[in-house]
Design a protein around this motif. Structure first.
Motif, short mmCIF file in Angstrom:
data_model
loop_
_atom_site.label_atom_id
_atom_site.label_comp_id
_atom_site.label_asym_id
_atom_site.label_seq_id
_atom_site.Cartn_x
_atom_site.Cartn_y
_atom_site.Cartn_z
N LEU A 24 -7.05 6.20 98.32
CA LEU A 24 -6.35 4.93 98.42
C LEU A 24 -5.38 4.76 97.26
O LEU A 24 -5.56 5.36 96.19
CB LEU A 24 -7.35 3.78 98.43
CG LEU A 24 -8.36 3.77 99.59
CD1 LEU A 24 -9.23 2.52 99.51
CD2 LEU A 24 -7.64 3.81 100.93
N PRO A 25 -4.37 3.93 97.45
CA PRO A 25 -3.44 3.67 96.33
C PRO A 25 -4.18 3.03 95.16
O PRO A 25 -5.22 2.41 95.33
CB PRO A 25 -2.42 2.70 96.94
CG PRO A 25 -2.59 2.79 98.41
CD PRO A 25 -4.00 3.19 98.66
N SER A 26 -3.62 3.17 93.99
CA SER A 26 -4.20 2.47 92.84
C SER A 26 -4.11 0.97 93.06
O SER A 26 -3.30 0.50 93.85
CB SER A 26 -3.46 2.85 91.55
OG SER A 26 -2.14 2.31 91.58
N SER A 27 -4.96 0.22 92.37
CA SER A 27 -4.92 -1.23 92.52
C SER A 27 -3.57 -1.78 92.13
O SER A 27 -3.06 -2.74 92.74
CB SER A 27 -6.04 -1.88 91.69
OG SER A 27 -5.91 -1.53 90.32
N ARG A 28 -2.94 -1.17 91.11
CA ARG A 28 -1.61 -1.64 90.69
C ARG A 28 -0.58 -1.42 91.79
O ARG A 28 0.23 -2.30 92.10
CB ARG A 28 -1.19 -0.93 89.41
CG ARG A 28 0.13 -1.45 88.82
CD ARG A 28 0.58 -0.58 87.65
NE ARG A 28 -0.41 -0.54 86.58
CZ ARG A 28 -0.51 -1.46 85.64
NH1 ARG A 28 0.31 -2.51 85.66
NH2 ARG A 28 -1.42 -1.35 84.70
N ALA A 29 -0.60 -0.21 92.39
CA ALA A 29 0.39 0.11 93.41
C ALA A 29 0.21 -0.74 94.65
O ALA A 29 1.19 -1.26 95.22
CB ALA A 29 0.30 1.60 93.76
N LEU A 30 -1.05 -0.90 95.11
CA LEU A 30 -1.28 -1.68 96.31
C LEU A 30 -0.95 -3.16 96.08
O LEU A 30 -0.41 -3.83 96.95
CB LEU A 30 -2.74 -1.54 96.77
CG LEU A 30 -3.08 -2.19 98.12
CD1 LEU A 30 -2.19 -1.64 99.22
CD2 LEU A 30 -4.55 -1.95 98.47
N ALA A 31 -1.25 -3.66 94.88
CA ALA A 31 -0.92 -5.04 94.56
C ALA A 31 0.59 -5.27 94.63
O ALA A 31 1.06 -6.29 95.15
CB ALA A 31 -1.46 -5.40 93.18
#
Length: 450
Positions: A24-31
């Protein structure tokens, strides 16, 4: 937004759109992609890791679990992920007035707890939780709620939902496939049972609480999840005959009763309603939390379990990303032992009672045609509305800046016909300075007499 993201990711894994092992994308990228706060995405990932849908290791990416939770049909269609509605006045259930959190007393307890903590407190520990907190809780629960337990039978959790997730897995191992739930009850109960891979069987709810006699019509039900002291959302207490009946059912069938005592500290009128667990400690799990008495952000809850079940749950909790912060456990133990918790609960109980009285008096003066129920305890009341006016009242309140929930929000998808229109008003949520204005706006939104 967090709840919507969790549902969307869970459904993507269920349907196979996200295959096991998918990174999954990093939390930063998905945010950034979704226009959310990074903490919102991180909390969603953390919840799904705790439930077994995802895996995460320090220094590595978050991935779909190799063997995710067995697919189950969603209880409700997953809504699109979109920014949560932000209105000036929030009268929805789910939290208390977090401005009442006792910062000074909590900080003092944290300093004392940290100074007294043994070195081994900062190791991995075991799944039961810190013995200091379990000892303090055993004494407190016996004194305040009549719970019959000891520290070895208590498991500390990071919130009530984590406790239900742990219990659900253990129950599945034991062969349980169906769980009774209140047909008009907390939607989180309905969804947590579904997430655990168990089938929820809705029980009718009336003026006496959940109709537990229905359990005998479902021989495959191995457990039942109830709010006996203060049924959510109707506010009634489970009738003594039904308390006896559900305990008899558990003893007779070998079933288990899960007692959610979510607001047991807040009773204002009449005698206290003791814990159901005291009737049959070997067949009832007593679940409590500080989300209403202190703050949901602490992520502290507990379960008082039958002995063998306590061991199984603790062993499972020690195997994965189920940990609970040590410092908050030690602080809460000191907070209880010093008497600060009792003093805080007395203080906020008085504050919430004043708010309840203000709400009831305002309704009597300006909307006497609206019946108010569930006022004896808790942090919310139910306003009974004329037939066909629930949705319009919620919309009218929204137009005036007030967030409300209709009774239909709490109906299980498989439950019978609705028991009437109404709205649930959580008077504990707004800060003191906003409560009077929120109440005035609510009164304007109510349907007129006749």
């Amino acid at each position: 937004m967090r709840a919507g993201l969790i549902r969307a990711l869970r459904d993507a894994v269920r349907s196979g759109r996200l295959a096991p092992g998918t990174r999954l994308p990093s939390s930063r990228a998905l945010a950034a992609d979704l226009g959310m706060a990074r903490n919102t995405v991180a909390e969603a990932y953390g919840q799904l890791v705790a439930e077994g849908w995802l895996t995460a290791r320090r220094g590595s990416s978050t991935r779909v679990a190799p063997s995710p939770v067995p697919p189950r049909p969603a209880a409700r269609p997953a809504p699109p992920v979109r920014p949560a509605e932000r209105l000036p006045y929030d009268l929805r259930t789910g939290t208390a007035d977090v401005a009442t959190f006792p910062r000074t007393a909590w900080a003092a307890a944290a300093r004392r707890a940290l100074a007294a903590a043994p070195n081994d407190a900062f190791g991995y520990g075991d799944g039961h939780g810190r013995p200091e907190l379990r000892t303090a809780l055993a004494d407190y629960l016996a004194r305040v709620r009549g719970v019959r337990t000891d520290p070895e039978r208590i498991v500390v959790c990071s919130g009530f939902m984590q406790g239900v997730a742990l219990l659900g897995r253990v129950l599945r191992r034991r062969g349980v496939r169906a769980v009774g739930v209140e047909g008009r009850g907390f939607w989180g109960h309905h969804e947590s049972v579904d997430r655990a891979g168990l089938r929820g069987v809705p029980l009718p709810v009336d003026a006496l609480g959940a109709d537990v006699a229905e359990l005998d019509r479902h021989p495959d039900v191995g457990a039942v999840l109830l709010t006996p002291a203060h049924q959510f959302p109707t506010g009634v207490s489970l009738h003594p005959d039904r308390r006896t009946a559900v305990v008899d059912w558990a003893v007779r069938t070998g079933g288990l009763v899960l007692e959610d005592d979510y607001d047991g500290e807040f009773r204002y009128d009449g005698r206290k309603v003791g814990a159901l667990q005291s009737l049959a400690p070997d067949h009832v799990v007593h679940c409590g939390t500080v989300s209403k008495s202190l703050a949901p952000g602490l992520r502290l809850a507990w379960m008082a379990l039958p002995g063998e079940l306590a061991r199984e749950v603790a062993e499972l909790k020690a195997t994965g990303e189920w940990g609970t912060g040590v410092l908050d456990q030690l602080t809460f133990a000191e907070f209880i032992a010093s008497g600060a918790y009792d003093r805080h609960v007395r203080s906020v109980r008085l504050r919430y009672r004043r708010r309840r009285d203000q709400l009831v008096a305002a309704l009597a003066a300006h909307a006497p045609h609206i019946a108010v129920t569930g006022i004896a305890a808790g942090l919310h009341v139910v306003l009974r509305l004329p037939p066909g006016t629930e949705a319009a009242t919620v919309r009218a309140a929204r137009e005036r800046g007030v967030a409300l929930e209709g009774l239909g929000r709490f109906r299980h998808p498989l439950a019978g016909a609705s028991a009437g229109d109404g709205i649930v008003v959580a008077y504990g949520t707004p800060p003191d300075h906003a409560f009077s204005t929120a109440l005035a706006a609510l009164l304007e939104a109510l349907p007129p007499a006749g």
